[in-house]
Design a protein around this motif. Structure first.
Motif, PDB file in Angstrom:
ATOM      1  N   THR A 134      56.401  54.851  40.225  1.00  0.00           N
ATOM      2  CA  THR A 134      55.640  55.631  39.250  1.00  0.00           C
ATOM      3  C   THR A 134      56.375  56.893  38.813  1.00  0.00           C
ATOM      4  OG1 THR A 134      53.579  54.816  40.231  1.00  0.00           O
ATOM      5  CG2 THR A 134      53.437  56.756  38.798  1.00  0.00           C
ATOM      6  N   THR A 135      56.863  57.659  39.756  1.00  0.00           N
ATOM      7  CA  THR A 135      57.591  58.892  39.419  1.00  0.00           C
ATOM      8  C   THR A 135      59.093  58.701  39.524  1.00  0.00           C
ATOM      9  OG1 THR A 135      57.492  59.721  41.709  1.00  0.00           O
ATOM     10  CG2 THR A 135      55.669  60.308  40.237  1.00  0.00           C
ATOM     11  N   GLY A 136      59.523  57.452  39.639  1.00  0.00           N
ATOM     12  CA  GLY A 136      60.937  57.166  39.833  1.00  0.00           C
ATOM     13  C   GLY A 136      61.298  57.135  41.302  1.00  0.00           C
ATOM     14  N   GLU A 162      58.520  53.462  57.830  1.00  0.00           N
ATOM     15  CA  GLU A 162      57.650  54.486  57.239  1.00  0.00           C
ATOM     16  C   GLU A 162      58.428  55.763  56.961  1.00  0.00           C
ATOM     17  OE1 GLU A 162      55.401  51.420  59.201  1.00  0.00           O
ATOM     18  OE2 GLU A 162      56.916  52.806  60.031  1.00  0.00           O
ATOM     19  N   HIS A 163      59.250  56.179  57.900  1.00  0.00           N
ATOM     20  CA  HIS A 163      60.070  57.376  57.704  1.00  0.00           C
ATOM     21  C   HIS A 163      61.117  57.137  56.625  1.00  0.00           C
ATOM     22  CE1 HIS A 163      62.168  61.068  58.536  1.00  0.00           C
ATOM     23  NE2 HIS A 163      63.257  60.448  58.949  1.00  0.00           N
ATOM     24  N   PHE A 164      61.650  55.938  56.609  1.00  0.00           N
ATOM     25  CA  PHE A 164      62.692  55.596  55.649  1.00  0.00           C
ATOM     26  C   PHE A 164      62.169  55.596  54.215  1.00  0.00           C
ATOM     27  CE2 PHE A 164      65.637  52.653  53.499  1.00  0.00           C
ATOM     28  CZ  PHE A 164      66.868  53.133  53.936  1.00  0.00           C
ATOM     29  N   GLN A 165      60.929  55.179  54.041  1.00  0.00           N
ATOM     30  CA  GLN A 165      60.361  55.120  52.697  1.00  0.00           C
ATOM     31  C   GLN A 165      60.234  56.498  52.057  1.00  0.00           C
ATOM     32  OE1 GLN A 165      56.681  53.096  53.491  1.00  0.00           O
ATOM     33  NE2 GLN A 165      57.529  51.061  53.058  1.00  0.00           N
ATOM     34  N   LYS A 166      59.941  57.499  52.835  1.00  0.00           N
ATOM     35  CA  LYS A 166      59.778  58.844  52.270  1.00  0.00           C
ATOM     36  C   LYS A 166      60.012  59.886  53.349  1.00  0.00           C
ATOM     37  CE  LYS A 166      56.696  61.788  49.544  1.00  0.00           C
ATOM     38  NZ  LYS A 166      55.348  61.925  48.924  1.00  0.00           N
ATOM     39  N   TYR A 167      61.220  60.448  53.366  1.00  0.00           N
ATOM     40  CA  TYR A 167      61.530  61.518  54.304  1.00  0.00           C
ATOM     41  C   TYR A 167      61.315  62.857  53.606  1.00  0.00           C
ATOM     42  CZ  TYR A 167      65.925  60.466  51.842  1.00  0.00           C
ATOM     43  OH  TYR A 167      66.855  60.165  50.886  1.00  0.00           O
ATOM     44  N   ALA A 178      60.003  56.218  48.099  1.00  0.00           N
ATOM     45  CA  ALA A 178      59.738  54.791  47.950  1.00  0.00           C
ATOM     46  C   ALA A 178      58.498  54.389  48.747  1.00  0.00           C
ATOM     47  CB  ALA A 178      60.946  53.981  48.406  1.00  0.00           C
ATOM     48  N   SER A 179      57.603  55.338  48.958  1.00  0.00           N
ATOM     49  CA  SER A 179      56.381  55.066  49.708  1.00  0.00           C
ATOM     50  C   SER A 179      55.427  54.220  48.865  1.00  0.00           C
ATOM     51  CB  SER A 179      55.706  56.377  50.098  1.00  0.00           C
ATOM     52  OG  SER A 179      55.323  57.099  48.929  1.00  0.00           O
ATOM     53  N   ALA A 235      59.281  46.920  44.311  1.00  0.00           N
ATOM     54  CA  ALA A 235      59.401  48.239  44.932  1.00  0.00           C
ATOM     55  C   ALA A 235      59.572  48.113  46.442  1.00  0.00           C
ATOM     56  CB  ALA A 235      58.169  49.084  44.601  1.00  0.00           C
ATOM     57  N   LYS A 236      58.777  47.230  47.055  1.00  0.00           N
ATOM     58  CA  LYS A 236      58.878  47.018  48.493  1.00  0.00           C
ATOM     59  C   LYS A 236      60.184  46.323  48.846  1.00  0.00           C
ATOM     60  CE  LYS A 236      56.458  44.984  52.464  1.00  0.00           C
ATOM     61  NZ  LYS A 236      57.673  44.330  53.019  1.00  0.00           N
ATOM     62  N   GLY A 237      60.549  45.301  48.092  1.00  0.00           N
ATOM     63  CA  GLY A 237      61.779  44.568  48.381  1.00  0.00           C
ATOM     64  C   GLY A 237      63.013  45.438  48.298  1.00  0.00           C
ATOM     65  N   TRP A 238      63.018  46.351  47.331  1.00  0.00           N
ATOM     66  CA  TRP A 238      64.150  47.260  47.154  1.00  0.00           C
ATOM     67  C   TRP A 238      64.347  48.141  48.387  1.00  0.00           C
ATOM     68  CZ3 TRP A 238      68.000  48.713  43.754  1.00  0.00           C
ATOM     69  CH2 TRP A 238      68.497  50.009  43.881  1.00  0.00           C
ATOM     70  N   ILE A 239      63.271  48.805  48.815  1.00  0.00           N
ATOM     71  CA  ILE A 239      63.415  49.740  49.932  1.00  0.00           C
ATOM     72  C   ILE A 239      63.599  48.989  51.250  1.00  0.00           C
ATOM     73  CG2 ILE A 239      60.962  50.030  50.488  1.00  0.00           C
ATOM     74  CD1 ILE A 239      63.740  52.768  50.353  1.00  0.00           C
ATOM     75  N   ASP A 240      63.037  47.787  51.364  1.00  0.00           N
ATOM     76  CA  ASP A 240      63.270  46.979  52.558  1.00  0.00           C
ATOM     77  C   ASP A 240      64.738  46.575  52.659  1.00  0.00           C
ATOM     78  OD1 ASP A 240      60.634  47.166  53.272  1.00  0.00           O
ATOM     79  OD2 ASP A 240      60.108  45.091  52.743  1.00  0.00           O
ATOM     80  N   CYS A 241      65.345  46.272  51.521  1.00  0.00           N
ATOM     81  CA  CYS A 241      66.769  45.911  51.516  1.00  0.00           C
ATOM     82  C   CYS A 241      67.623  47.098  51.943  1.00  0.00           C
ATOM     83  CB  CYS A 241      67.171  45.425  50.133  1.00  0.00           C
ATOM     84  SG  CYS A 241      68.857  44.777  50.028  1.00  0.00           S
TER      85      CYS A 241
END
Length: 350
Positions: free
Chosen positions: A92-94, A57-62, A21-22, A34-40
């Protein structure tokens, strides 16, 4: 395998993710969603112990190494099930599609099951694609997101005619496990699209399929419990229940667990950490140590070692045909979802 006080627990984490979700994966023009989803999602992580919180930052893409360490090396998990969630209107890639999930499964051979997905709004082309994907990957389960946006559509129901076509194909292909996100709203999706009211209709019409309701319909816990007790092929998936409530809302957690054990029963409850929202380590350890806090909960079923072994792994292992070491088994375990054993309340007088 987790061991405590001489007891060995075989742990199946039946609800995990490996997402991207980066910002680099956000679709132009859809960034707010996209941002709202991962922030939630990240806000939900704050319901766990403070020492387990990640930076955004780590949470968006580990990384794959993060997953392996957090789930298998530190998290006590013996087998993990990866649930595919596409959200390709925003990413973009899901968010975490089958191909991405397969990459990490290849790094952990024999320890992971990757589930497919389908969306009835994809019509005939989607149905053909799903069948072709199954021929290649031999799915044991699928993950459905009834609230996912697609174009102008903001969700669908299991009872839709097109959904029934896909359920019929799922049954025809011998796929026996259908996981459903039916629980807390994730912004910007609509709460009503997560309602559990369409589950019992489908469960009755497709008795060969196990419907694992992830997040147990929260906040509609009563609706879910009263529905699940009459449908022997409906299961309670504990993702969010443990991660979101055990630490932050222990009294409410006790109530939810008590309701699930009373109505649904210990043979139809499966553990899921919902990684990477929460790490499995503290959830597994906490669930093994857990009991009702006081006598206020005396009208709920008692929690035994066998109860915890079933919930943490044995129930999901049966659903997915995962081999369990003899030292982790229990004596004469009941078969999950056995119709002849279904009753309104276990042990209730006739």
């Amino acid at each position: 395998m987790y061991e405590k006080d001489g007891e060995k627990y075989f742990v199946v984490d039946s609800h995990t993710h490996y997402w991207d979700a980066s910002p680099a994966n956000w679709i132009a023009g859809q960034e707010q969603y996209a941002k709202g989803w991962i922030d939630c999602f990240h806000a939900y992580q704050s319901l766990g112990p403070p020492e387990t919180h990640w930076s955004i930052e780590h949470f968006q893409k580990y990384s794959a190494d993060d997953y392996t360490k957090d789930v298998f090396e530190d998290g006590h998990v013996d087998h993990a099930i990866l649930q595919s969630t596409y959200l390709k209107d925003w990413y973009t890639t899901g968010f975490n599609d089958y191909d991405r999930n397969s990459e990490i499964a290849a790094l952990n051979p024999g320890r992971m099951t990757v589930n497919g997905r389908w969306d009835p709004r994809d019509g005939d082309e989607g149905l053909k694609a799903f069948e072709e994907e199954h021929k290649k990957h031999h799915f044991k389960g699928v993950k459905l997101y009834t609230a996912e946006w697609k174009g102008d559509s903001r969700g669908w129901k299991l009872t839709d005619p097109e959904a029934y076509r896909y359920l019929e194909k799922t049954r025809e292909l011998g796929i026996t496990n259908v996981h459903l996100h039916k629980g807390p709203t994730v912004w910007p999706l609509d709460k009503d699209a997560f309602d559990v009211s369409d589950v019992d209709h489908a469960a009755t019409d497709f008795p060969e399929i196990n419907f694992i309701v992830e997040h147990v319909g929260l906040p509609r816990i009563e609706d879910f419990c009263f529905m699940a007790t009459q449908e022997p092929n409906v299961y309670a998936g504990l993702s969010v229940v443990v991660g979101g409530l055990m630490f932050a809302r222990p009294k409410f957690f006790a109530k939810v667990m008590g309701e699930l054990l009373f109505w649904v029963g210990e043979d139809k409850i499966t553990f899921g950490s919902d990684y990477g929202i929460w790490e499995p380590k503290w959830q597994v350890e906490g669930l093994v140590d857990w009991d009702y806090p006081n006598d206020d909960y005396s009208d709920y079923p008692r929690v035994t070692v066998d109860t915890k072994k079933k919930m943490l792994g044995l129930n999901a292992a049966k659903l997915y045909g995962i081999e369990v070491p003899a030292e982790c088994q229990i004596a004469d375990p009941a078969e999950p979802a056995a119709r002849e054993d279904a009753e309104l309340v276990a042990g209730s007088p006739a």
